[in-house]
Design an enzyme around this catalytic site. Structure first.
Site, PDB file in Angstrom:
ATOM      1  N   ASN A   1      -3.951  -1.722  42.339  1.00 23.88           N
ATOM      2  CA  ASN A   1      -2.648  -1.291  41.823  1.00 23.88           C
ATOM      3  C   ASN A   1      -1.968  -0.326  42.803  1.00 23.88           C
ATOM      4  OD1 ASN A   1      -2.403  -2.323  38.871  1.00 23.88           O
ATOM      5  ND2 ASN A   1      -4.502  -1.567  39.030  1.00 23.88           N
TER       6      ASN A   1
ATOM      7  N   GLU B   1      -0.923  -5.145  43.190  1.00 23.65           N
ATOM      8  CA  GLU B   1      -0.225  -5.265  41.920  1.00 23.65           C
ATOM      9  C   GLU B   1       0.833  -4.171  41.797  1.00 23.65           C
ATOM     10  OE1 GLU B   1      -3.063  -5.219  38.801  1.00 23.65           O
ATOM     11  OE2 GLU B   1      -4.204  -6.933  39.540  1.00 23.65           O
TER      12      GLU B   1
ATOM     13  N   ASP C   1       2.673  -6.928  37.731  1.00 22.30           N
ATOM     14  CA  ASP C   1       1.804  -6.476  36.643  1.00 22.30           C
ATOM     15  C   ASP C   1       2.627  -6.159  35.396  1.00 22.30           C
ATOM     16  OD1 ASP C   1      -0.537  -5.845  35.428  1.00 22.30           O
ATOM     17  OD2 ASP C   1      -0.867  -3.971  36.509  1.00 22.30           O
TER      18      ASP C   1
ATOM     19  N   GLU D   1      -4.321 -10.214  30.816  1.00 18.89           N
ATOM     20  CA  GLU D   1      -5.143  -9.013  30.746  1.00 18.89           C
ATOM     21  C   GLU D   1      -5.527  -8.718  29.293  1.00 18.89           C
ATOM     22  OE1 GLU D   1      -3.913  -5.909  34.075  1.00 18.89           O
ATOM     23  OE2 GLU D   1      -2.183  -6.405  32.815  1.00 18.89           O
TER      24      GLU D   1
END
Length: 833
Positions: free
Chosen positions: A665, A697, A727, A785
């Site tokens: 991330n 992400e 994301d 997710e």
């Protein structure tokens, strides 16, 4: 050389040789002395002295030659032709005069050389003409090489003599130059005599007009010494006379200079008087001078125009009282113009000390402000300047206003707010009143600024300032602290009620939409409230307390107001301690990465891991990312922390099979740093993994901060071969526009939608499936997710989702467990429990 020495010692009478040298030396001293006089003389006189010097040295050369010739004993009788003998004398005088003239008249660096060559030529011409006049019963032959050497010696030594004479014009210089000139003449003569050879021939007879050598010798010597001595005496006398004349001329020159200086001083005094009058009359200030009797001495035109003084009041000796009465009675000064007012003002001025500098401001009836500065003079009286300071005072007021007010909204700034707060807090110390201090921060202002541009943001701030003025009382002070932060202070008697009501009025007013012309926007505000003197007894403490309350209001969800509580200060201390510990943790390697797998929805095979940050605090234990990540974002620590994550995760991924990817991330702060792309390149290079195995992400929040800059960085990363994933898809309102602007490789569906797939509420279930279906329809790799049940996995498979991630497959694990998991996973796909 042997021939020359033989000629000198064998064929010459040594006594006459000495006489010839003496004549030559005396002639040289006289000629050099006269030459020095010629250098000091002016143009016409210089020519006369040059001619005399040429005549002296020419006669000296001629006399030296014939005296030396008398010393010559060739073995036959000798005689001299009168015509050639006279011609040789004239030639010597003319050429040497020319040489001296060139040396004196030419200012170039070669004047001594040119003059020396000419004098050397004169010496040689005289000698060889004199030898031509020689009559002997025999044949005369010459050695040409010695002839050439004799000429060169005359010219070189003549040059040396002139060089010394020009440079050194004293007694030592005269002597040295005379010696060199003597050497030029003597060396030439005897070298040339060494070049001659007389062969007796009885058949050749001498002329009838030949001179007797004995008579010629003594006549030449006597006349030469007499002429040269008289010339020398004349030179010395001339020098003495010239010295006295120079002293007299110096005295005359000094008297002339003194007279000129006196005339110049008088002219300068007149010029200074004119300049002083011009300067006084062109001064910006009015200027006046009064004597000890308070009578006018002088004033300039500016003073007269300033007070519209008539000619009778400008005369020298006018009373100061009359001039002041004129200002009052004629209404020039603001206020009463009666005689009584004039007498009162005169009495006020009379009370001023006359032995000290004083200054005052007089206001004119037309609004102008005049600064009057009085400077006492020695012996009584004073000089006063009258300067119009109207524009200066306006500029000072404008500068003061600009220094204390915000340029955009014209609200008081932090400087003026602090000053007014100090005064207001001092009032509250007397009791009866409290001071409410409200700190405001606009919600969603940055979104307006980023999406609509800075001009729209400026318009919004001006509109906010206008609404704040509308919803506050006249006693309230509104200030802009910077950015989208404002402050409002006002006196209250019941803080809990009045401050809360004021905050609620502000909140409601700022929640209403703002019309910015082409756009209509809605923002809110969060408000922190502190009360003085309850929450602090000085401006710094109160501002800090209100700021802590504002932070609490923003943390609670924005759009609300909070009063300061002592616990907030404790929370802020805890936050600072956490920041300090986080810096220590970064340096002390207390952070660790855990990895959560994402698997293929079709095969159940692990195809990658997402790196998740963990902090093991030595005293607090495990600190949750939700506690320290936001603080790292605020403080900027996320940049070095994110670099460490990138390098560590890539190094760990290098140990995995080539088909396994690593997802990391990125935060908004990393995109604000210019080092993101170099850091990614460095991490890939140091780990050696292929760029396509790295997935970065980004969320909508990252892109919203500065979409153009973020997309530019993402494009650079994608050119490297790195995969880019969007994301938390579906949670924001800009996802579709971002997907149109950038070719993301992957879309990650937010866990909130995955959780609703197994919801009992039909509406939520259908909405979640619609989001999943839409994400899959984009044609990009789709990852869901937060998968926690088999039911959710089945639905995702049914909708065509490519990848899944969640606790159903595995919790995040340390790097040491990954190898075991991959070995177990290599045989068969993971089956749902």
């Amino acid at each position: 050389m042997f021939r020359v020495l033989s000629c000198l010692t064998v064929e010459h009478d040594f006594r006459l040789v000495v006489l010839a040298g003496l004549v030559c030396f005396v002639a040289s001293i006289v000629a050099v002395s006269i030459f020095h006089r010629a250098i000091a003389a002016r143009a016409r006189t210089r020519l006369i002295w040059i001619a005399i010097a040429g005549a002296a040295i020419g006669y000296g050369i001629w006399a030296t030659h014939f005296v030396a010739m008398l010393a010559y004993e060739p073995g036959v009788t000798t005689g001299y032709g009168i015509v050639l003998t006279a011609l040789s004398l004239a030639t010597a005088m003319l050429l040497t005069s020319g040489g001296f003239g060139v040396a004196v008249g030419d200012s170039g660096r070669w004047r001594a050389a040119a003059g020396g060559v000419i004098i050397g030529g004169g010496i040689a011409s005289m000698h060889y003409l004199g030898m031509w006049a020689l009559e002997v019963p025999g044949r005369v032959s010459w050695s040409l090489d010695l002839v050439f050497v004799s000429i060169i010696l005359a010219m070189c030594l003549g040059y040396a003599a002139l060089a010394v004479a020009i440079r050194y014009q004293n007694y030592r210089g005269t002597l040295a130059a005379a010696v060199l000139l003597t050497l030029a003449i003597v060396s030439h003569h005897f070298t040339a005599m060494g070049a001659v050879q007389v062969t007796p021939d009885p058949t050749r007879a001498t002329g009838a007009l030949s001179l007797s050598p004995a008579v010629l010798a003594f006549a030449i010597a006597g006349v030469a010494l007499s002429v040269l001595g008289m010339s020398l005496i004349g030179v010395l006398a001339d020098r003495r006379l010239a010295s006295r004349t120079a002293k007299f001329e110096a005295i005359i020159s000094q008297l002339s200079d003194a007279r000129q200086q006196l005339e110049d001083s008088q002219q300068e005094l007149q010029d200074q008087t004119v300049r002083l009058d011009t300067a006084i009359n062109h001064m910006v200030e009015g200027l006046c001078m009064f004597d000890a009797e308070k009578r006018l001495v002088v004033c300039n035109e500016r003073y007269a125009r300033l007070y519209r003084l008539p000619p009778e009041l400008l005369r020298t000796g006018t009373s100061h009282t009359e001039i002041i009465r004129h200002r009052i009675v004629k209404g020039i000064l603001k206020g009463d113009s009666s005689e009584g007012a004039a007498e009162q003002f005169i009495s006020k001025l009379a009370a001023l000390p006359f032995d000290a500098v004083s200054s005052r401001i007089d206001e004119f009836a037309d609004g102008r402000l005049i600064r009057v500065t009085r400077q006492p003079m020695t012996g009584g009286g004073w000089v006063a300047t009258h300067l119009d300071v109207t524009a200066q005072r306006r500029s000072e007021a404008k500068i003061t206003h600009m220094a204390q007010h915000d340029a955009l909204t014209d609200l008081p700034n932090r400087v003026l707010l602090r000053e007014r707060m100090e005064h207001a807090i001092a009032v509250t110390r007397n009791g009866g009143l409290d001071l409410a201090v409200l700190m405001l921060d606009l919600d969603r202002f940055k979104e307006v600024n980023d999406t609509l541009g800075h001009p729209a943001g400026d318009s919004l701030l001006r509109a906010v300032a206008a609404r704040l003025r509308e919803c506050t009382t006249e006693t309230a002070l509104i200030a802009r602290l910077g950015g989208d932060e404002f402050a409002v202070i006002d006196y209250v008697t019941n803080p809990a009620v009045e401050a809360a009501a004021l905050a609620e009025n502000i909140r409601k007013a700022l929640c209403e939409p703002f019309d910015l012309g082409d756009h209509r926007v809605t923002v809110g505000t969060s408000i922190g409230i502190a009360i003085a003197p309850r929450d602090g007894n000085d401006s710094d403490v109160i501002m800090k307390s209100a700021d802590l309350a504002l932070y609490s209001a923003k943390s609670g969800g924005r759009g609300a107001f909070r009063f300061f509580e002592p616990e907030l200060d404790e929370l802020m201390h805890a936050r600072r301690n956490l920041e300090r510990d986080m810096r220590d943790a970064l340096a002390g390697r207390q952070f660790e990465l855990h990895y959560q797998p994402f698997v293929s929805a079709a095969t159940g095979k692990t195809i990658g891991f997402e790196a998740l940050l963990r902090w093991h605090h030595p005293q607090r234990g495990l600190v949750l990312p939700s506690e320290f990540i936001p603080l790292a974002e605020e403080t900027g620590l996320i940049v070095p922390l994110g670099e460490w994550v990138l390098r560590t995760a890539c190094a760990e991924a290098a140990k995995w099979p080539a088909y396994v990817r690593i997802a990391i991330n990125l935060s908004p702060a990393q995109f604000r740093s210019t080092e993101l792309v170099p850091v990614v390149v460095g991490a890939l290079a140091s780990s050696g993994i292929a760029p396509h195995r790295l997935e970065l992400e980004v969320t909508e929040t990252v892109i919203m901060h500065d979409s153009d800059a973020v997309f530019a960085v993402l494009a650079q990363l994608r050119e490297l071969g790195v995969r880019i994933a969007l994301d938390d898809f579906g949670t924001g309102y800009s996802s579709l526009s971002f997907l149109q602007r950038f070719p993301f490789d992957k879309v990650k569906i937010d866990r909130s939608f995955v959780g609703e797939l197994s919801s009992a509420r039909a509406e939520a279930h259908h909405l979640a499936r619609a989001v999943v279906r839409f994400a899959v329809s984009l044609g990009k790799t789709t990852t869901a997710e937060g998968v926690e049940t088999k039911e959710q996995l089945d639905i995702l498979r049914e909708e065509g989702c490519a990848e899944t991630q969640g606790y159903y497959f595995s919790r995040p694990m340390p790097a040491s467990d990954i190898a075991t998991m991959l070995r177990e996973d290599s045989g068969a796909a993971i089956r749902a429990a």
